[in-house]
Design an enzyme around this catalytic site. Sequence first.
Site, PDB file in Angstrom:
ATOM      1  CG  ASN A   9     -20.829   9.820  26.224  1.00 43.20           C
ATOM      2  OD1 ASN A   9     -19.658   9.451  26.210  1.00 43.20           O
ATOM      3  ND2 ASN A   9     -21.581   9.822  27.331  1.00 43.20           N
ATOM      4  CE  LYS A  11     -23.178   6.518  27.529  1.00 41.72           C
ATOM      5  NZ  LYS A  11     -24.387   5.972  28.147  1.00 41.72           N
ATOM      6  CG  HIS A  95     -22.951  10.738  31.418  1.00 40.36           C
ATOM      7  ND1 HIS A  95     -23.371   9.521  31.897  1.00 40.36           N
ATOM      8  CD2 HIS A  95     -23.456  10.858  30.166  1.00 40.36           C
ATOM      9  CE1 HIS A  95     -24.091   8.922  30.952  1.00 40.36           C
ATOM     10  NE2 HIS A  95     -24.155   9.711  29.896  1.00 40.36           N
ATOM     11  CD  GLU A  97     -23.197   5.925  31.542  1.00 41.29           C
ATOM     12  OE1 GLU A  97     -22.124   6.228  30.992  1.00 41.29           O
ATOM     13  OE2 GLU A  97     -24.227   5.597  30.905  1.00 41.29           O
ATOM     14  CD  GLU A 167     -27.280  11.853  28.551  1.00 40.85           C
ATOM     15  OE1 GLU A 167     -27.115  11.724  27.349  1.00 40.85           O
ATOM     16  OE2 GLU A 167     -26.570  11.269  29.398  1.00 40.85           O
ATOM     17  N   GLY A 173     -29.320   3.748  27.729  1.00 41.72           N
ATOM     18  CA  GLY A 173     -28.879   2.391  27.427  1.00 41.72           C
ATOM     19  C   GLY A 173     -29.963   1.348  27.636  1.00 41.72           C
ATOM     20  CB  SER A 213     -32.808   4.925  24.156  1.00 41.90           C
ATOM     21  OG  SER A 213     -32.329   4.115  25.218  1.00 41.90           O
TER      22      SER A 213
HETATM   23  P1  13P Z   1     -27.693   5.719  25.063  1.00 41.43           P
HETATM   24  O1  13P Z   1     -27.921   6.531  23.790  1.00 41.43           O
HETATM   25  O2  13P Z   1     -26.839   4.512  24.827  1.00 41.43           O
HETATM   26  O3  13P Z   1     -28.958   5.456  25.779  1.00 41.43           O
HETATM   27  O4  13P Z   1     -26.810   6.661  26.031  1.00 41.43           O
HETATM   28  C1  13P Z   1     -27.212   7.944  26.278  1.00 41.43           C
HETATM   29  C2  13P Z   1     -26.124   8.658  26.990  1.00 41.43           C
HETATM   30  O5  13P Z   1     -25.853   8.388  28.144  1.00 41.43           O
HETATM   31  C3  13P Z   1     -25.367   9.673  26.245  1.00 41.43           C
HETATM   32  O6  13P Z   1     -24.526  10.399  27.093  1.00 41.43           O
END
Ligand code: 13P
Length: 252
Positions: A9, A11, A95, A97, A167, A173, A213
């Site tokens: 992803n 983003k 997601h 976010e 997640e 992150g 992560s």
């Molecule tokens: P990270 O791997 O940067 O922690 O992000 C995970 C994520 O949100 C994948 O959709």
Amino acid sequence: MRRPFIAGNWKMHKTVPQALELVEELRGLLEGEEGVEIVVAPPFTALYPVAQVLKGSVIKLAAQDCFWEEEGAFTGEISPVMLADVGCAYCIVGHSERRHIFGEGSREVARKARALLTHGISPIVCVGETLEERERGEALKVVGEQMEGSLAGLSGEDMARVIIAYEPVWAIGTGKTATPQQAQEMHAFLRQWAWEKFGGDVASTLTILYGGSVKPGNIQGLMAMEDIDGALVGGASLRASSFAQIVKGGKG
Ligand code: 13P
């Protein structure tokens, strides 16, 4: 019986030239890989050019979100029809976010998932608890409710085309991965949930990804767990070398 599945992803990263550079490098590193589903989810602006580079490749294309209507006066939105048109096989929905920054709820996620399925795109439905929810001992309850709401109206047949991504918000992150045991506990709960709701055939073939992560150094420990079928990778998918290492590590 469940094929490993590794998705990146991206983003809100990568201009078109940057996206093309990354995906060309990925083709070089991953072409010919078998026994693993490899997916990249670039931002909307890069989907079409990336699709051109991925023609004939083992790497599949995903979008990061969509709206549920086919077309109309919905300024700023992108429909499943448009995503199918540029060659998306998958689309991430719900997601954390989107849920936390943009206020999306499970009702909206379910509408998106249903619309995607209608247009031949497999939704990657994300669920996950916050740190406060985990500390209150409510992680399973919260994630169970997200599953119930986000998969509302789907049949067992639909579920054969759905991917789930767990997640934990506190691991995204932050560099703080859930331990393989913590992730396994939730994945086993999710599979059990699917068993009760849709039956054994759906539950035993359901692909459940872990996200938060994921790095080349922790993928193997996660994939060794019974109910972890793959990963949804954020930061480490932005560099070809680390994403390719995760794909290879995920294959076992
Ligand atoms: P990270 O791997 O940067 O922690 O992000 C995970 C994520 O949100 C994948 O959709």
